[in-house]
Design a protein around this motif. Structure first.
Motif, PDB file in Angstrom:
ATOM      1  N   LEU A 172       0.849  -1.186   0.000  1.00  0.00           N
ATOM      2  CA  LEU A 172       0.000   0.000   0.000  1.00  0.00           C
ATOM      3  C   LEU A 172       0.889   1.241   0.000  1.00  0.00           C
ATOM      4  O   LEU A 172       1.935   1.262   0.655  1.00  0.00           O
ATOM      5  CB  LEU A 172      -0.904   0.008   1.234  1.00  0.00           C
ATOM      6  N   VAL A 173       0.477   2.276  -0.715  1.00  0.00           N
ATOM      7  CA  VAL A 173       1.238   3.525  -0.778  1.00  0.00           C
ATOM      8  C   VAL A 173       0.283   4.700  -0.589  1.00  0.00           C
ATOM      9  O   VAL A 173      -0.940   4.543  -0.636  1.00  0.00           O
ATOM     10  CB  VAL A 173       1.983   3.663  -2.127  1.00  0.00           C
ATOM     11  N   ARG A 174       0.844   5.885  -0.413  1.00  0.00           N
ATOM     12  CA  ARG A 174       0.032   7.098  -0.242  1.00  0.00           C
ATOM     13  C   ARG A 174      -0.379   7.719  -1.575  1.00  0.00           C
ATOM     14  O   ARG A 174      -1.282   8.541  -1.602  1.00  0.00           O
ATOM     15  CB  ARG A 174       0.814   8.157   0.531  1.00  0.00           C
ATOM     16  N   SER A 175       0.291   7.359  -2.641  1.00  0.00           N
ATOM     17  CA  SER A 175       0.229   8.143  -3.874  1.00  0.00           C
ATOM     18  C   SER A 175      -0.786   7.652  -4.892  1.00  0.00           C
ATOM     19  O   SER A 175      -0.784   8.130  -6.029  1.00  0.00           O
ATOM     20  CB  SER A 175       1.612   8.158  -4.523  1.00  0.00           C
ATOM     21  N   ALA A 176      -1.666   6.700  -4.528  1.00  0.00           N
ATOM     22  CA  ALA A 176      -2.558   6.102  -5.529  1.00  0.00           C
ATOM     23  C   ALA A 176      -4.032   6.403  -5.303  1.00  0.00           C
ATOM     24  O   ALA A 176      -4.886   5.778  -5.927  1.00  0.00           O
ATOM     25  CB  ALA A 176      -2.337   4.595  -5.578  1.00  0.00           C
ATOM     26  N   ALA A 177      -4.376   7.336  -4.421  1.00  0.00           N
ATOM     27  CA  ALA A 177      -5.783   7.712  -4.242  1.00  0.00           C
ATOM     28  C   ALA A 177      -6.302   8.367  -5.512  1.00  0.00           C
ATOM     29  O   ALA A 177      -5.583   9.124  -6.178  1.00  0.00           O
ATOM     30  CB  ALA A 177      -5.927   8.667  -3.065  1.00  0.00           C
ATOM     31  N   ARG A 178      -7.573   8.094  -5.844  1.00  0.00           N
ATOM     32  CA  ARG A 178      -8.161   8.604  -7.077  1.00  0.00           C
ATOM     33  C   ARG A 178      -9.448   9.366  -6.778  1.00  0.00           C
ATOM     34  O   ARG A 178     -10.159   9.044  -5.815  1.00  0.00           O
ATOM     35  CB  ARG A 178      -8.452   7.442  -8.034  1.00  0.00           C
ATOM     36  N   VAL A 179      -9.737  10.333  -7.598  1.00  0.00           N
ATOM     37  CA  VAL A 179     -10.962  11.118  -7.435  1.00  0.00           C
ATOM     38  C   VAL A 179     -12.158  10.170  -7.431  1.00  0.00           C
ATOM     39  O   VAL A 179     -12.276   9.290  -8.291  1.00  0.00           O
ATOM     40  CB  VAL A 179     -11.098  12.159  -8.557  1.00  0.00           C
ATOM     41  N   GLY A 180     -13.046  10.351  -6.451  1.00  0.00           N
ATOM     42  CA  GLY A 180     -14.203   9.493  -6.283  1.00  0.00           C
ATOM     43  C   GLY A 180     -14.019   8.430  -5.231  1.00  0.00           C
ATOM     44  O   GLY A 180     -15.004   7.852  -4.749  1.00  0.00           O
ATOM     45  N   ASP A 181     -12.762   8.140  -4.839  1.00  0.00           N
ATOM     46  CA  ASP A 181     -12.525   7.145  -3.792  1.00  0.00           C
ATOM     47  C   ASP A 181     -13.185   7.562  -2.483  1.00  0.00           C
ATOM     48  O   ASP A 181     -13.319   8.761  -2.170  1.00  0.00           O
ATOM     49  CB  ASP A 181     -11.024   6.980  -3.533  1.00  0.00           C
ATOM     50  N   VAL A 182     -13.554   6.567  -1.688  1.00  0.00           N
ATOM     51  CA  VAL A 182     -14.060   6.792  -0.344  1.00  0.00           C
ATOM     52  C   VAL A 182     -12.880   6.984   0.595  1.00  0.00           C
ATOM     53  O   VAL A 182     -11.890   6.243   0.536  1.00  0.00           O
ATOM     54  CB  VAL A 182     -14.916   5.602   0.131  1.00  0.00           C
ATOM     55  N   LEU A 183     -12.960   7.981   1.453  1.00  0.00           N
ATOM     56  CA  LEU A 183     -11.935   8.229   2.465  1.00  0.00           C
ATOM     57  C   LEU A 183     -12.408   7.600   3.772  1.00  0.00           C
ATOM     58  O   LEU A 183     -13.563   7.796   4.182  1.00  0.00           O
ATOM     59  CB  LEU A 183     -11.758   9.734   2.625  1.00  0.00           C
ATOM     60  N   ALA A 184     -11.538   6.826   4.448  1.00  0.00           N
ATOM     61  CA  ALA A 184     -11.969   6.106   5.641  1.00  0.00           C
ATOM     62  C   ALA A 184     -10.799   5.932   6.601  1.00  0.00           C
ATOM     63  O   ALA A 184      -9.626   6.071   6.225  1.00  0.00           O
ATOM     64  CB  ALA A 184     -12.546   4.741   5.255  1.00  0.00           C
ATOM     65  N   VAL A 185     -11.137   5.604   7.853  1.00  0.00           N
ATOM     66  CA  VAL A 185     -10.140   5.291   8.874  1.00  0.00           C
ATOM     67  C   VAL A 185     -10.493   3.954   9.509  1.00  0.00           C
ATOM     68  O   VAL A 185     -11.645   3.510   9.471  1.00  0.00           O
ATOM     69  CB  VAL A 185     -10.046   6.392   9.956  1.00  0.00           C
ATOM     70  N   THR A 186      -9.489   3.316  10.119  1.00  0.00           N
ATOM     71  CA  THR A 186      -9.693   1.978  10.667  1.00  0.00           C
ATOM     72  C   THR A 186     -10.254   1.964  12.085  1.00  0.00           C
ATOM     73  O   THR A 186     -10.592   0.890  12.595  1.00  0.00           O
ATOM     74  CB  THR A 186      -8.374   1.183  10.664  1.00  0.00           C
ATOM     75  N   GLY A 187     -10.364   3.118  12.727  1.00  0.00           N
ATOM     76  CA  GLY A 187     -10.879   3.115  14.083  1.00  0.00           C
ATOM     77  C   GLY A 187     -11.071   4.505  14.633  1.00  0.00           C
ATOM     78  O   GLY A 187     -10.723   5.507  13.988  1.00  0.00           O
ATOM     79  N   PRO A 188     -11.640   4.604  15.839  1.00  0.00           N
ATOM     80  CA  PRO A 188     -11.907   5.903  16.453  1.00  0.00           C
ATOM     81  C   PRO A 188     -10.630   6.639  16.808  1.00  0.00           C
ATOM     82  O   PRO A 188      -9.589   6.036  17.082  1.00  0.00           O
ATOM     83  CB  PRO A 188     -12.725   5.547  17.698  1.00  0.00           C
ATOM     84  N   LEU A 189     -10.730   7.969  16.844  1.00  0.00           N
ATOM     85  CA  LEU A 189      -9.575   8.842  17.010  1.00  0.00           C
ATOM     86  C   LEU A 189      -9.723   9.694  18.271  1.00  0.00           C
ATOM     87  O   LEU A 189     -10.815   9.870  18.795  1.00  0.00           O
ATOM     88  CB  LEU A 189      -9.435   9.755  15.790  1.00  0.00           C
ATOM     89  N   GLY A 190      -8.607  10.242  18.711  1.00  0.00           N
ATOM     90  CA  GLY A 190      -8.636  11.252  19.759  1.00  0.00           C
ATOM     91  C   GLY A 190      -8.211  10.815  21.138  1.00  0.00           C
ATOM     92  O   GLY A 190      -7.981  11.659  22.009  1.00  0.00           O
ATOM     93  N   ALA A 191      -8.098   9.506  21.389  1.00  0.00           N
ATOM     94  CA  ALA A 191      -7.799   9.051  22.748  1.00  0.00           C
ATOM     95  C   ALA A 191      -6.412   9.487  23.205  1.00  0.00           C
ATOM     96  O   ALA A 191      -6.239  10.026  24.300  1.00  0.00           O
ATOM     97  CB  ALA A 191      -7.939   7.533  22.846  1.00  0.00           C
ATOM     98  N   ALA A 192      -5.395   9.251  22.367  1.00  0.00           N
ATOM     99  CA  ALA A 192      -4.029   9.609  22.774  1.00  0.00           C
ATOM    100  C   ALA A 192      -3.885  11.115  22.952  1.00  0.00           C
ATOM    101  O   ALA A 192      -3.231  11.580  23.896  1.00  0.00           O
ATOM    102  CB  ALA A 192      -3.027   9.094  21.748  1.00  0.00           C
TER     103      ALA A 192
END
Length: 311
Positions: free
Chosen positions: A139-159
């Motif tokens: 997996l790399v950072r440079s292959a996102a394409r227009v129309g892709d869904v943006l997502a995260v693997t879990g909840p944020l903010g605890a640390a």
């Protein structure tokens, strides 16, 4: 000192510098097989404080922040090299505890320490290099394409909430303890990274170490796209939300800019079901960085900048 983004742009423009845009460098070793390599430096007073974390916690964290970079490539962590800078007055017991934390992390993620170096230093410093392996395309950072869904693997903010609790008066409730633990002993999403790469659905990925606001910019720059995030869809850790409610903090601010979550930020194909466990937060667009609340607005600045002035 210039901002970190500007510093990295200048480095990438220099001849002879490669692979400065991903979580780890990819080194082909055989047909269809690569080694991925990454290094992180943790410095006392910048990344950790001995009055906030035990030596074992510090050792654990030094390993896991590197393992997280391997996870972001969808790779398997294998080996660590540990560079250790020690003040001359450091008691031997502190070093023993540091390496116990490193060993615990290695046991948890299936890797081992295979070398390193030790030097005298003004403050405790750990420079850990992690090596992993991957078959096929990482997996790399440079292959996102227009129309892709943006997502995260879990909840944020605890640390991020945990750091703010420690900066205030220390933890005083179970949810605050949970947030402080997230700062002291982060978790790398190795299994998630492997599964996302195998899914064939994810086009780009990176780990969330410096905060969502900062890392969104990195993903957009690497893929030469814009991003739009829906504030209401950003998952906030329950412990962070409860802590924020008690302390009078903004939970969204913690999730967007807190940092050290070590979840994965991904772009995924819109024509396939999202892999299990992903939380959609927005989409990839042609240009611009946007946050949608009541209406679309420019994405605020935030997250961690290593070269920003410290208070």
């Amino acid at each position: 000192m210039e901002a970190e983004f500007d510093f990295l742009r200048r480095l990438r423009a220099r001849p002879g510098f490669e692979a400065l845009g991903d979580d780890a460098a990819v080194l082909a070793v055989a047909a269809g097989e690569s080694v991925v390599a990454t290094v992180d430096v943790l410095v006392e007073g910048v990344h950790f404080r001995p009055d906030w974390s035990s030596p074992a916690d510090i050792g654990w964290k030094a390993a896991v922040v590197n393992v997280s970079d391997i996870a972001a490539m969808g790779a398997e962590p294998r080996w660590l090299l540990v560079g250790l800078g020690l003040p001359t007055e450091t008691p031997p017991g502190v070093v023993d505890e540091l390496y116990e934390g490193l060993r615990e992390a290695c046991d948890a993620y299936g890797c081992r320490i295979v070398g390193g170096d030790t030097v005298a230093a003004a403050v405790l410093t750990l420079a850990v290099t992690a090596l992993g392996t991957v078959e096929g395309e990482p997996l790399v950072r440079s292959a996102a394409r227009v129309g892709d869904v943006l997502a995260v693997t879990g909840p944020l903010g605890a640390a991020g909430a945990g750091v703010r609790v420690l900066q205030a008066d220390g933890a005083g409730s179970p949810e605050e303890d949970e947030c402080v633990a997230a700062h002291r002993r982060p978790r790398a999403r190795v299994d998630a990274g492997r599964a996302l790469r195998a899914s064939g659905c994810v086009t780009a990925a990176m780990d969330l170490s410096d905060g969502l606001l900062s890392d969104l910019r990195r993903l957009a720059e690497a893929s030469r796209v814009g991003l739009e995030v829906e504030a209401a869809r950003v998952p906030v850790s329950e412990a962070a939300a409860r802590t924020a409610a008690t302390r009078g903090w903004d939970p969204l601010e913690l999730a967007l800019g807190g940092g050290e979550d070590f979840e994965l930020l991904v772009a995924a194909r819109p024509d396939r079901p999202l892999p299990s466990g992903l939380h959609p937060i927005g989409r990839v667009v042609d240009e611009g960085l946007w946050l949608v609340r009541e209406e679309r607005e420019p994405l605020p600045s935030g997250g961690w900048d290593h070269f920003a002035p410290r208070r």
